[in-house]
Enzyme design. Sequence first.
Site, PDB file in Angstrom:
ATOM      1  N   SER A  37       0.840  -1.200   0.000  1.00 44.85           N
ATOM      2  CA  SER A  37       0.000   0.000   0.000  1.00 44.85           C
ATOM      3  C   SER A  37       0.872   1.245   0.000  1.00 44.85           C
ATOM      4  O   SER A  37       0.479   2.296  -0.532  1.00 44.85           O
ATOM      5  CB  SER A  37      -0.936   0.004   1.216  1.00 44.85           C
ATOM      6  OG  SER A  37      -0.202   0.174   2.418  1.00 44.85           O
ATOM      7  N   ASP A  72       8.610  -2.713  -5.459  1.00 50.87           N
ATOM      8  CA  ASP A  72       7.206  -2.379  -5.232  1.00 50.87           C
ATOM      9  C   ASP A  72       6.768  -1.213  -6.105  1.00 50.87           C
ATOM     10  O   ASP A  72       5.694  -1.228  -6.704  1.00 50.87           O
ATOM     11  CB  ASP A  72       6.977  -1.999  -3.765  1.00 50.87           C
ATOM     12  CG  ASP A  72       7.387  -3.104  -2.816  1.00 50.87           C
ATOM     13  OD1 ASP A  72       7.674  -4.220  -3.295  1.00 50.87           O
ATOM     14  OD2 ASP A  72       7.423  -2.845  -1.600  1.00 50.87           O
TER      15      ASP A  72
HETATM   16  P1  ADP Z   1       2.578  -2.144   3.055  1.00 53.34           P
HETATM   17  O1  ADP Z   1       3.278  -1.297   2.042  1.00 53.34           O
HETATM   18  O2  ADP Z   1       3.015  -3.559   3.032  1.00 53.34           O
HETATM   19  O3  ADP Z   1       1.092  -2.038   2.993  1.00 53.34           O
HETATM   20  P2  ADP Z   1       3.911  -0.343   4.837  1.00 53.34           P
HETATM   21  O4  ADP Z   1       4.132  -0.368   6.298  1.00 53.34           O
HETATM   22  O5  ADP Z   1       5.095  -0.283   3.941  1.00 53.34           O
HETATM   23  O6  ADP Z   1       2.999  -1.610   4.496  1.00 53.34           O
HETATM   24  O7  ADP Z   1       3.010   0.897   4.456  1.00 53.34           O
HETATM   25  C1  ADP Z   1       1.799   1.112   5.148  1.00 53.34           C
HETATM   26  C2  ADP Z   1       1.708   2.588   5.524  1.00 53.34           C
HETATM   27  O8  ADP Z   1       1.491   3.379   4.335  1.00 53.34           O
HETATM   28  C3  ADP Z   1       0.526   2.893   6.411  1.00 53.34           C
HETATM   29  O9  ADP Z   1       0.853   2.688   7.757  1.00 53.34           O
HETATM   30  C4  ADP Z   1       0.277   4.357   6.106  1.00 53.34           C
HETATM   31  O10 ADP Z   1       1.195   5.188   6.799  1.00 53.34           O
HETATM   32  C5  ADP Z   1       0.618   4.454   4.624  1.00 53.34           C
HETATM   33  N1  ADP Z   1      -0.594   4.256   3.798  1.00 53.34           N
HETATM   34  C6  ADP Z   1      -0.829   3.277   2.906  1.00 53.34           C
HETATM   35  N2  ADP Z   1      -2.053   3.419   2.339  1.00 53.34           N
HETATM   36  C7  ADP Z   1      -2.603   4.522   2.878  1.00 53.34           C
HETATM   37  C8  ADP Z   1      -3.848   5.196   2.719  1.00 53.34           C
HETATM   38  N3  ADP Z   1      -4.777   4.747   1.889  1.00 53.34           N
HETATM   39  N4  ADP Z   1      -4.048   6.313   3.454  1.00 53.34           N
HETATM   40  C9  ADP Z   1      -3.114   6.767   4.305  1.00 53.34           C
HETATM   41  N5  ADP Z   1      -1.943   6.166   4.504  1.00 53.34           N
HETATM   42  C10 ADP Z   1      -1.667   5.056   3.806  1.00 53.34           C
HETATM   43 MG    MG Z   2       5.373  -0.943   1.993  1.00 52.05          MG
END
Ligand code: ADP
Ligand code: MG
Length: 381
Positions: A126, A171
């Site tokens: 994400s 990614d």
């Molecule tokens: P992954 O990339 O595996 O999902 P990460 O820890 O690298 O996990 O990234 C997740 C972080 O990215 C969340 O904790 C948040 O800070 C940010 N994030 C991702 N998607 C969103 C969203 N839709 N709105 C706000 N923040 C987001």
């Molecule tokens: Mg990530």
Amino acid sequence: MSLAADFEALYGTAPDGLWAAPGRVNLIGEYTDFNDGFVLPLALPHTTVAAVSRRDDGVLRLHSADVDGGIVQLDVAGLEPPPGGDGGWAAYPAGVVWALREAGHPVAGADVHLASTVPTGAGLSSSAALEVVTALALNDLFGLGLSRPGLARLAQRAENAFVGVPCGVMDQMASACAEEGHVLHLDTRDLSYRQVPFDLAGEGLRLLVVDTRVKHALGDGAYAERRAGCEAGARALGVRTLREVSAAHLPEALDRLSDGTIRRYVRHVVSDNARVERTIALLDAGAPRAVGAVLTEGHASLRDDLRVSCPELDLVVEAANAAGALGARMTGGGFGGSAVVLVETGRSEEVSAAVGKAFAEAGYATPGIFPAVPSAGARRL
Ligand code: ADP
Ligand code: MG
């Protein structure tokens, strides 16, 4: 309400446009991207969608439908990596603006409102979806003319230097460059890539993503430790990166390493690069079912040599394979997050049920299971 309507309610005017960037899963090639190696990700149908308007007054306003709290307002000229890497979610899009400006691109401000269907923290990236959607929108709105790999590199720089996460470039490249119906064969040494057809549905196959819903704290320092170990291995072998070591030369390379831990790390990276190549050869030869065994072999390497798996991920692989899956492996950084399972479409319910049952018996949380449909990369909507 639609994202555009939400944007208008927040900021008072309609957005200039809407952009989307997907999350990803990696089919195979894990912990290889910081060794200049090969990876094979695919984009998911899950996306982060951003409504964005250009501003030329130096103001950056950020809002996420997925986070409690209001609009974050920042001054683009004053953007600095937050001390201690504690910038909250807004550091991801703000970091992209910072990285673009650091590279000399005249991004003068924006209003951003976004919402995502990519599960966060499940190893499905994400964070890259959030960075790439921001980068693509700003590239279009400010006419920067950056290539997809160029945007991916800047998004990675945002995550490394602004957010403070030492991730590789896989990614962001997957989110920026993937194509529907394909896996992305990416050479992380020079970011060259090839779209490899992966017609799961046409082959009667499914690739299930199993989100274990756990994240072990152990993972926090482990990535940096594995990375340092791989760099030490390359130094000991007199090569710039482990990419330079071929599978054919692996036994000889291992003989030259005295440290047992580094030996295990080197064996994983070199053999996983080879597994990417074997997977590509199988897909090109029209033999996708045989990829299953390569996945399971890759899992054993991550579990036993790199030691980045965890009991939940091991249980997914074990239970899925026992129930007749073609193969399975953890995907992403490990210590929780998600696994992928390759399965005949007709067995997919049975295998999912078996994994769910094994988790219930072990007292684990109910896993999230969904099919990974190879989907399009980032785009303007
Ligand atoms: P992954 O990339 O595996 O999902 P990460 O820890 O690298 O996990 O990234 C997740 C972080 O990215 C969340 O904790 C948040 O800070 C940010 N994030 C991702 N998607 C969103 C969203 N839709 N709105 C706000 N923040 C987001
Ligand atoms: Mg990530």
